[in-house]
Design a protein around this motif. Structure first.
Motif, mmCIF file in Angstrom:
data_model
loop_
_atom_site.group_PDB
_atom_site.id
_atom_site.type_symbol
_atom_site.label_atom_id
_atom_site.label_comp_id
_atom_site.label_asym_id
_atom_site.label_seq_id
_atom_site.Cartn_x
_atom_site.Cartn_y
_atom_site.Cartn_z
ATOM 1 N N SER A 1 0.797 -1.230 0.000
ATOM 2 C CA SER A 1 0.000 0.000 0.000
ATOM 3 C C SER A 1 0.819 1.264 0.000
ATOM 4 O O SER A 1 0.447 2.235 -0.658
ATOM 5 N N VAL A 2 1.914 1.290 0.769
ATOM 6 C CA VAL A 2 2.635 2.550 0.921
ATOM 7 C C VAL A 2 3.171 3.055 -0.423
ATOM 8 O O VAL A 2 2.916 4.213 -0.773
ATOM 9 N N PRO A 3 3.862 2.225 -1.221
ATOM 10 C CA PRO A 3 4.308 2.738 -2.522
ATOM 11 C C PRO A 3 3.143 3.164 -3.405
ATOM 12 O O PRO A 3 3.212 4.218 -4.047
ATOM 13 N N VAL A 4 2.076 2.375 -3.410
ATOM 14 C CA VAL A 4 0.920 2.708 -4.250
ATOM 15 C C VAL A 4 0.343 4.057 -3.843
ATOM 16 O O VAL A 4 0.088 4.932 -4.672
ATOM 17 N N GLY A 5 0.158 4.248 -2.524
ATOM 18 C CA GLY A 5 -0.399 5.500 -2.024
ATOM 19 C C GLY A 5 0.509 6.677 -2.317
ATOM 20 O O GLY A 5 0.057 7.756 -2.719
ATOM 21 N N LEU A 6 1.819 6.460 -2.129
ATOM 22 C CA LEU A 6 2.805 7.517 -2.393
ATOM 23 C C LEU A 6 2.726 7.982 -3.833
ATOM 24 O O LEU A 6 2.600 9.175 -4.115
ATOM 25 N N VAL A 7 2.779 7.012 -4.745
ATOM 26 C CA VAL A 7 2.800 7.352 -6.161
ATOM 27 C C VAL A 7 1.480 7.996 -6.582
ATOM 28 O O VAL A 7 1.464 9.018 -7.283
ATOM 29 N N ALA A 8 0.362 7.435 -6.098
ATOM 30 C CA ALA A 8 -0.951 7.976 -6.453
ATOM 31 C C ALA A 8 -1.064 9.415 -5.969
ATOM 32 O O ALA A 8 -1.526 10.296 -6.693
ATOM 33 N N GLY A 9 -0.641 9.670 -4.741
ATOM 34 C CA GLY A 9 -0.764 11.008 -4.185
ATOM 35 C C GLY A 9 0.196 11.988 -4.839
ATOM 36 O O GLY A 9 -0.136 13.145 -5.052
ATOM 37 N N TYR A 10 1.413 11.522 -5.172
ATOM 38 C CA TYR A 10 2.433 12.441 -5.678
ATOM 39 C C TYR A 10 2.172 12.830 -7.128
ATOM 40 O O TYR A 10 2.253 13.996 -7.488
ATOM 41 N N TYR A 11 1.859 11.838 -7.963
ATOM 42 C CA TYR A 11 1.684 12.140 -9.374
ATOM 43 C C TYR A 11 0.267 12.571 -9.715
ATOM 44 O O TYR A 11 0.068 13.331 -10.645
ATOM 45 N N GLY A 12 -0.733 12.064 -8.962
ATOM 46 C CA GLY A 12 -2.121 12.416 -9.258
ATOM 47 C C GLY A 12 -2.522 11.920 -10.642
ATOM 48 O O GLY A 12 -1.993 10.927 -11.131
ATOM 49 N N GLY A 13 -3.450 12.628 -11.269
ATOM 50 C CA GLY A 13 -3.827 12.317 -12.646
ATOM 51 C C GLY A 13 -4.531 10.979 -12.786
ATOM 52 O O GLY A 13 -5.182 10.519 -11.840
ATOM 53 N N TRP A 14 -4.372 10.372 -13.957
ATOM 54 C CA TRP A 14 -5.158 9.160 -14.238
ATOM 55 C C TRP A 14 -4.688 7.999 -13.375
ATOM 56 O O TRP A 14 -5.466 7.129 -12.983
ATOM 57 N N TRP A 15 -3.399 7.962 -13.063
ATOM 58 C CA TRP A 15 -2.874 6.881 -12.227
ATOM 59 C C TRP A 15 -3.572 6.900 -10.863
ATOM 60 O O TRP A 15 -3.985 5.868 -10.336
ATOM 61 N N ASP A 16 -3.712 8.105 -10.327
ATOM 62 C CA ASP A 16 -4.397 8.282 -9.045
ATOM 63 C C ASP A 16 -5.845 7.811 -9.151
ATOM 64 O O ASP A 16 -6.347 7.061 -8.311
ATOM 65 N N LEU A 17 -6.484 8.218 -10.246
ATOM 66 C CA LEU A 17 -7.891 7.880 -10.457
ATOM 67 C C LEU A 17 -8.083 6.360 -10.518
ATOM 68 O O LEU A 17 -8.937 5.789 -9.839
ATOM 69 N N VAL A 18 -7.238 5.712 -11.326
ATOM 70 C CA VAL A 18 -7.355 4.260 -11.497
ATOM 71 C C VAL A 18 -7.102 3.553 -10.164
ATOM 72 O O VAL A 18 -7.861 2.667 -9.746
ATOM 73 N N THR A 19 -6.037 3.969 -9.472
ATOM 74 C CA THR A 19 -5.713 3.319 -8.198
ATOM 75 C C THR A 19 -6.854 3.440 -7.205
ATOM 76 O O THR A 19 -7.246 2.469 -6.568
ATOM 77 N N MET A 20 -7.382 4.655 -7.087
ATOM 78 C CA MET A 20 -8.408 4.844 -6.072
ATOM 79 C C MET A 20 -9.683 4.077 -6.403
ATOM 80 O O MET A 20 -10.346 3.570 -5.512
ATOM 81 N N ARG A 21 -10.014 3.976 -7.700
ATOM 82 C CA ARG A 21 -11.197 3.185 -8.057
ATOM 83 C C ARG A 21 -10.968 1.708 -7.718
ATOM 84 O O ARG A 21 -11.843 1.026 -7.194
ATOM 85 N N LEU A 22 -9.743 1.218 -8.012
ATOM 86 C CA LEU A 22 -9.427 -0.175 -7.691
ATOM 87 C C LEU A 22 -9.528 -0.410 -6.197
ATOM 88 O O LEU A 22 -10.069 -1.413 -5.728
ATOM 89 N N VAL A 23 -9.004 0.563 -5.441
ATOM 90 C CA VAL A 23 -9.034 0.454 -3.984
ATOM 91 C C VAL A 23 -10.484 0.422 -3.494
ATOM 92 O O VAL A 23 -10.843 -0.364 -2.613
ATOM 93 N N ASP A 24 -11.327 1.278 -4.094
ATOM 94 C CA ASP A 24 -12.744 1.279 -3.710
ATOM 95 C C ASP A 24 -13.390 -0.074 -3.988
ATOM 96 O O ASP A 24 -14.222 -0.550 -3.212
ATOM 97 N N THR A 25 -12.994 -0.686 -5.126
ATOM 98 C CA THR A 25 -13.566 -1.988 -5.465
ATOM 99 C C THR A 25 -13.172 -3.031 -4.430
ATOM 100 O O THR A 25 -13.984 -3.830 -3.987
ATOM 101 N N LEU A 26 -11.890 -2.980 -4.039
ATOM 102 C CA LEU A 26 -11.401 -3.932 -3.044
ATOM 103 C C LEU A 26 -12.193 -3.782 -1.751
ATOM 104 O O LEU A 26 -12.503 -4.754 -1.066
#
Lengths: 257, 313
Positions: free
Chosen positions: A75-100
C-alpha cells in the motif's frame, strides 16, 4: 507492557510453555484449572491449556505481522505514487481500492481458502489484502498534504529526482502516521486470524491457535467453560494491549488528535 | 441532482470492476469445469461438447459478457452439490440475515450513538473514561467469544434463552425474536464500540465549532445545542461509518450464524466452502459486493440530504 508480554510469549513459546502443546497427559484429560501441574487445566485430549495458549500467541503474532507487513509493502508505494503524481494513475488506483473495499474480508478469505486451501499463510494473505485500501488512503492523503510543503518545493527546485523526493522527503515525514496505522491494523489482524481459525479457514488443528482452541471448546462449553475462557481472554489481552498502545502512540505522534 | 448522478456512475464502475474480480477469481480456481462435469471418463469429444454447450470454447471476454448478462438477469448458475439455482438459494437465505443485520444495526445505534454523545459532552470526566474503556474493550473482544460466553450464561446456566436454532419470523414472531436476541447482540455490540468512538470524536469536533459557540451565545439550552446542532452535524460521520462497516456486518454474520446455527447467508458461505461449491461462492461474493456498493450509494444519498454542502459542491 501487555503487548510486550504477547510478543515475548510468541517469540519464546518453546521455552516458556511448560509442556509440548501437542502432548497428551492421559492421566489428566479435561482437568479443571488449578490442577497441580496444569494451572489452566487440560483439554479433551489431555493437552495442557496454558502451553497451548502460549503457543497460540505465536500463530496470532505470525498472522498479525505477516498481514500487516504485506499490507504496508503493497500500500505505501501505491499511495505515495498515487498522491504524488495524481492524474489518471491516481484515479485508477483509487477506483481499484474502492472496489477492493466492496468485498468483506471474510468473503476474500473464503475465496482464497477455496482457491489455495485453508492455512495460516493464506489467512494472513486475505487479512493483509483487506487492509490495503485503508493504508493506501492514509499514505495518499499524507502525500497529498506533504506535497505542498516548502521543503518538497525546495527539493524540486534543487533538481532532486522524483525518487529522492518520494523516498527521502515524503516517506520519512509520514512515518508517524504509518506507525499509528500499524497499531490500528495489528489488533484487527489478530482478531481476524482468530475468527478465521475459529471457522476452520485459518490455522489447521492440531497446531495451537486461540481460534482453533475455541472451536474445539464449543462442544464442552457447558461443562468445561475454562476451555473457552482462557483462549478468549488471551485474544482480548492481545488485541486490547495493541489497541491501547495505538491510542497512546496516536496521542504522542499525531498532534491533530 | 448532478451529485447523485455522478455518484451512480462511480457505483456502476465499481460494480463492473467487482464483477470482473469475481469472474477472474472463479476462473482461477483449480480444475477444468468441463472435466469436472464429464466425470471420470475424460472423453475428449464429450469434453469438447460440454465446452461448446457452456461457451467455454469462446474467448474469455465473450465468456465474461455471457456470465455478466446472465447474472444481471438473476441467473447465477446452479449449486454443484444440490443442483438448485444459486440465486434461489441466496434469495431464500437473505431475509434471515437481513433480519439479523437490521436487529444488530438497531442495537449498534442504540448502544453506540448515545454513549458517544455522553462521552463527548463529559469529556475528560470519569464518565468519558469509563465509556472509552468499555469502547476499547468492545473493539478488542472477538465477537464469537462474546457469543460463546453469552450462550454459556443465558442459555446453559440461566436457561433464559435458547442456545441456537432458528424459527421463521412469520411462523412464531416471539420465538423468532427470543432466538435472534443473542445473535443480534453479538453482531451489534462489537460494532457499537466502533460507532461510539466515531460519534465521540465527531461530536468533540462539532462542539468546538463556531456554530455551536454561536448557538450557546444566543442562549439556547444545552440540550438543544447538543442535539440540534452538534449531533446533527456529527450524524454525517456516523452514517458513513455505518455504511462502510456493512462489510464487517456481512463478515460478522458469517461467524454469528455459525455459532448460533442460523440458516442464513453467512451459513451458506461457510457450507459452500466446506463442500467446495464454487457457483455458490461466486454468487455470494457477487451479491455481497453489490449489496456493499448499493448501501454505500444509499449512504451518500442520505449524506447529501443531511448536508447541503455536499449536494451543491
Amino acid at each position: 507492557m501487555c503487548a510486550l508480554v504477547v510478543v515475548l510469549a510468541a517469540l519464546l513459546a518453546p521455552r516458556l510453555a511448560p509442556y509440548d502443546p501437542a502432548a497428551s497427559d492421559e492421566d489428566a484429560v479435561l482437568a479443571p484449572p488449578f490442577t497441580p501441574g496444569h494451572p489452566l487445566g487440560t483439554d479433551e485430549l489431555g493437552r495442557d491449556v496454558l502451553s497451548r495458549v502460549i503457543w497460540g500467541a505465536r500463530a496470532s503474532m505470525q498472522a498479525g505481522v505477516l498481514a500487516t507487513g504485506l499490507a504496508f509493502v503493497v500500500s505505501v508505494p501505491v499511495g505515495l505514487v498515487a498522491g504524488y503524481y495524481g492524474g489518471w494513475w491516481d484515479l485508477v488506483t483509487m477506483r481499484l481500492v474502492d472496489t477492493l473495499l466492496a468485498f468483506p474480508y471474510l468473503i476474500i478469505a473464503v475465496g482464497l481458502a477455496a482457491i489455495l486451501g485453508p492455512s495460516l499463510a493464506n489467512a494472513s494473505l486475505a487479512i493483509g489484502i483487506v487492509q490495503i485500501p485503508k493504508i493506501v488512503r492514509v499514505a495518499r492523503a499524507e502525500t497529498l498534504s506533504l506535497r505542498e510543503e516548502s521543503y518538497v518545493e525546495a527539493a524540486v527546485a534543487a533538481g532532486a529526482p522524483d525518487r529522492t523526493i518520494l523516498l527521502r522527503h515524503l516517506l520519512p515525514n509520514m512515518t508517524n502516521s504509518l506507525i499509528v496505522q500499524v497499531t490500528v491494523i495489528l489488533p484487527i489482524a489478530i482478531l481476524a486470524e482468530s475468527s478465521l481459525s475459529f471457522l476452520g479457514l485459518g490455522v489447521q488443528p492440531p497446531t495451537p491457535s486461540w481460534g482453533v482452541m475455541l472451536t474445539a471448546a464449543q462442544p464442552f462449553m457447558a461443562q468445561m467453560p475454562w476451555l473457552a475462557v482462557f483462549p478468549g481472554l488471551a485474544i482480548v489481552l492481545a488485541t486490547l494491549s495493541f489497541n491501547l498502545l495505538g491510542d497512546g502512540l496516536r496521542d504522542a505522534l499525531d498532534p491533530r488528535a | 441532482m448532478s451529485f447523485l448522478l455522478r455518484r451512480i456512475m462511480t457505483a456502476m464502475l465499481a460494480l463492473l470492476l467487482a464483477s470482473l474480480v469475481v469472474f477472474a477469481g472463479a476462473r482461477s480456481l483449480p480444475g477444468d469445469p468441463a472435466i469436472a462435469l464429464s466425470g471420470e471418463g475424460h472423453d475428449p469429444t464429450v469434453n469438447a461438447v460440454i465446452r461448446a454447450k457452456y461457451g467455454l470454447d469462446r474467448p474469455v471476454p465473450v465468456q465474461y459478457a455471457r456470465w455478466a448478462a446472465l447474472a444481471v438477469r438473476g441467473d447465477l448458475g446452479r449449486s454443484i452439490r444440490t443442483g438448485l439455482p444459486v440465486a434461489e438459494m441466496i434469495v431464500r437465505r437473505l431475509p434471515i440475515t437481513l433480519e439479523l443485520a437490521i436487529l444488530a444495526t438497531a442495537i449498534t445505534i442504540a448502544l453506540g450513538v448515545p454513549t458517544g454523545v455522553l462521552a463527548a459532552t463529559c469529556r475528560g470526566r470519569p464518565v468519558d473514561y469509563i465509556m472509552n474503556g468499555i469502547g476499547l474493550f468492545g473493539l478488542s473482544v472477538p465477537p464469537f467469544w462474546i457469543g460463546l460466553v453469552l450462550i454459556l450464561v443465558f442459555a446453559s446456566t440461566l436457561k433464559w434463552l435458547p442456545a441456537s436454532g432458528y424459527v421463521p419470523l412469520l411462523v412464531d414472531p416471539v420465538e423468532n425474536l427470543r432466538r435472534m436476541m443473542l445473535p443480534a447482540f453479538v453482531l451489534g455490540s462489537g460494532f457499537a464500540a466502533w460507532v461510539m468512538r466515531q460519534t465521540r470524536s465527531a461530536m468533540l469536533e462539532a462542539l468546538r465549532s463556531d456554530y455551536v459557540r454561536t448557538a450557546r451565545a444566543k442562549g439556547l439550552p444545552s440540550t438543544a445545542v447538543v442535539m440540534r446542532h452538534a449531533l446533527r452535524n456529527s450524524l454525517i460521520t456516523v452514517v458513513t461509518v455505518l455504511g462502510l462497516e456493512l462489510g464487517v456486518l456481512i463478515s460478522g454474520s458469517v461467524i454469528t450464524e455459525q455459532i448460533f446455527l442460523i440458516p442464513g447467508f453467512g451459513k451458506l458461505i461457510v457450507d459452500a466452502v466446506v463442500t467446495r461449491d464454487f457457483p455458490i461462492i461466486q454468487g455470494v461474493a457477487l451479491v455481497s459486493a453489490v449489496a456493499y456498493i448499493g448501501v454505500n450509494l444509499l449512504v451518500d444519498a442520505i449524506y447529501a440530504r443531511l448536508d447541503p454542502r455536499i449536494r451543491f459542491a
